[in-house]
Design an enzyme around this catalytic site. Structure first.
Site, PDB file in Angstrom:
ATOM      1  N   GLU A   1      43.880  48.833  39.771  1.00 27.87           N
ATOM      2  CA  GLU A   1      44.326  48.498  41.129  1.00 27.87           C
ATOM      3  C   GLU A   1      43.187  48.549  42.140  1.00 27.87           C
ATOM      4  OE1 GLU A   1      47.428  47.705  42.951  1.00 27.87           O
ATOM      5  OE2 GLU A   1      47.508  46.820  40.965  1.00 27.87           O
TER       6      GLU A   1
ATOM      7  N   GLU B   1      39.190  47.720  46.494  1.00 27.01           N
ATOM      8  CA  GLU B   1      39.867  48.643  47.407  1.00 27.01           C
ATOM      9  C   GLU B   1      39.985  50.011  46.733  1.00 27.01           C
ATOM     10  OE1 GLU B   1      42.952  46.781  50.188  1.00 27.01           O
ATOM     11  OE2 GLU B   1      43.204  45.608  48.355  1.00 27.01           O
TER      12      GLU B   1
ATOM     13  N   LYS C   1      43.272  52.282  46.908  1.00 31.43           N
ATOM     14  CA  LYS C   1      44.542  51.834  46.352  1.00 31.43           C
ATOM     15  C   LYS C   1      45.116  52.893  45.420  1.00 31.43           C
ATOM     16  CE  LYS C   1      45.693  47.490  47.452  1.00 31.43           C
ATOM     17  NZ  LYS C   1      47.022  47.095  47.900  1.00 31.43           N
TER      18      LYS C   1
ATOM     19  N   GLU D   1      48.176  34.665  45.692  1.00 25.67           N
ATOM     20  CA  GLU D   1      47.388  35.713  45.048  1.00 25.67           C
ATOM     21  C   GLU D   1      47.204  35.382  43.577  1.00 25.67           C
ATOM     22  OE1 GLU D   1      48.934  39.699  45.527  1.00 25.67           O
ATOM     23  OE2 GLU D   1      49.558  39.306  47.597  1.00 25.67           O
TER      24      GLU D   1
END
Length: 501
Positions: free
Chosen positions: A335, A326, A329, A272
């Site tokens: 985030e 996303e 999240k 990641e």
């Protein structure tokens, strides 16, 4: 070449086109992959996800689970897939060989080899986010590997577990780095396992968080891979190696930390890394420009095989975090904003990758076109050409004898014209430059002589809210390792301040 086809021949070729599967050559070099999270309020259907992957020439993906519908959608695409055992399942797998065997049977054997599964990750950042499972983590790795061995898949599929870079202490200078010694009872047998099975040390590296927590000590340019004059580079006084970015320093810190434990031949893979494109008022550097700069430079850095100062020329395969924003999240605004695309497949920003091949070809700062791949099978090209000029509703009259695009009179040239026309008439939507693997996006204008291609007017297309119709159809861990232990943060900031004061 294209001509008005007779129906029996056309139908036979179309049938052949549907049945033949395009194989993707094995990638031996370091690669760029993409993580696919699913915390979206409007998660695209797996077939839409795969259409986007194919349109962007993404050949490596990491799933945070082993979702069967996604694995089925990825079948016969050649895309290399890393599947994951979620953290909540690690304890069960690590405590029971039979549970591990059942997991492999259900999630791997049931899909392989149609789905090109290459790696299994057992949990993510287990040591720092789920420490109660740490005592059984190595057992989980071994049990999964044993199940693969029993199915004769141990050579094809590697097993590892992503670690947070926060477990590496004293990370600068890299030559002084070592793993948090409290985890050595887990790390030493884990490294022995990785070494014996030829697997990777997987590491999640987020220079964004190093920068944010440094309170201005670490220069922004140093985190973004921006060129630095030699006098601004960080120098490891023990090795005299110069570091021009945080990413390389962290990778080399991992190599030195392993060497400290006498492991010197385990490759590092970054599972990641990325940069958020939007943040709250206390996250001023989570911007589209910085996200674009970081990810574009990271992709170039890996694909150009730059390597690190300790291992020049040996690039580190890296998965970008992540494919989609996303929106579900939890946590700060950042985030929700690590993605390269929104749920509709629209780029959050246009990556600057004109010299990095076709991967993530959403760079429309230069015009893009759709062309027949070099060396593509002529029968498949002919079938795709017939489809584009028929069900695809492309006006192929310029390809008729005596017309402006008739020459050169060969199937590759005619296919390129038809593919590009279809690609542009569909607004360059995901999946509209694939044609069962015989076409690819390019920035080279294929126009020639009086044959002017549709996209040559300089207008950039945009992604549509959805995917294009199939040729075979008749109708249209979160950045979860982000929480650094406070004591480690203080130590890292003090160390970095010595080199950037």
């Amino acid at each position: 070449m294209w001509k008005v086809p007779n129906k029996p021949q056309n139908m036979a070729l179309l049938l052949l086109f549907v049945l033949v599967v395009s194989l993707v050559a094995a990638d031996e070099d370091a690669f760029i992959g993409v993580n696919i999270g699913t915390d979206l309020s409007d998660m695209p259907h797996p077939t839409q996800v795969v259409a986007l992957l194919k349109a962007q020439q993404i050949r490596h993906v990491r799933l945070f689970n082993a979702d069967s519908s996604m694995l089925i959608a990825l079948a016969n695409t050649g895309i290399r897939v890393t599947v994951s055992i979620p953290n909540e399942q690690v304890l069960a797998v690590g405590q029971s060989n039979s549970t591990a065997a059942n997991w492999v049977s259900r999630n791997i054997v049931a899909h392989y080899p149609a789905t090109n599964i290459t790696t299994i990750t057992v949990g993510s950042e287990v040591l720092t986010t789920l420490p109660n499972a740490a005592p059984v983590l190595v057992n989980a790795l071994k049990f999964i590997h044993s199940a693969l061995l029993a199915s004769n898949l141990d050579r094809q599929i590697k097993v590892s577990t992503p670690l947070s870079s926060s477990i590496i202490l004293d990370s600068f200078p890299p030559s002084q780095a070592f793993f948090n010694r409290s985890w050595n009872p887990v790390l030493v047998p884990m490294l022995k396992f990785l070494q014996s099975t030829g697997s990777f040390l997987m590491l999640n590296i987020y220079p964004y968080y190093d920068y944010m927590q440094s309170n201005g000590v670490i220069p922004l340019d140093y985190t973004l891979f921006k060129p630095l004059p030699p006098n601004k580079e960080a120098v490891d006084a023990n090795t005299l190696l110069h570091y021009s970015n945080v990413f390389d320093a962290m990778v080399d810190a991992a190599y030195f930390a392993m060497a400290y434990l006498n492991f010197t031949n385990i490759p590092v893979m970054v599972t990641e890394s990325g940069w958020p494109s939007k943040g709250g008022s206390n996250e001023p550097d989570a911007t589209v420009d910085n996200a674009n700069t970081y990810n574009s430079n990271l992709i170039r850095h890996v694909l150009n095989k730059t390597g690190t100062p300790k291992h020049p020329g040996i690039a580190v395969s890296t998965y970008i975090y992540e494919l989609y924003n996303e929106d579900m999240k939890a946590g700060p605004i950042s985030e929700k904003n690590w993605g390269l695309f929104d749920a509709n497949g629209t780029p959050i920003y246009i990556l600057h990758l004109t010299e990095s091949g076709l991967v993530l070809a959403n760079d429309t700062t230069n015009q893009t076109y759709c062309a027949a791949k070099d060396g593509a099978d002529e029968k498949m090209l002919q079938a795709a050409l017939d489809w584009a000029c028929g069900p695809g509703k492309v006006d192929c009259s310029p390809l008729l004898q005596g017309k402006e695009c008739y020459e050169p009179d060969n199937v590759a040239a005619h296919s390129t014209y038809a593919f590009d026309a279809y690609y542009h008439q569909m607004g360059k939507a995901p999946g509209t430059c694939d044609f069962n693997g015989v076409a690819a996006i390019t920035t080279t204008n294929p126009s020639h002589g009086s044959c002017i291609f549709i996209g040559s007017g300089g207008k950039n297309g945009s992604f549509l809210n959805g995917t294009a119709p199939s040729m075979n159809s008749t109708s249209t861990s979160s950045a979860a390792g982000n929480a650094f232990m406070s004591s480690i943060l203080i130590i890292k900031v003090i160390i970095w301040s010595v080199f950037f004061s």
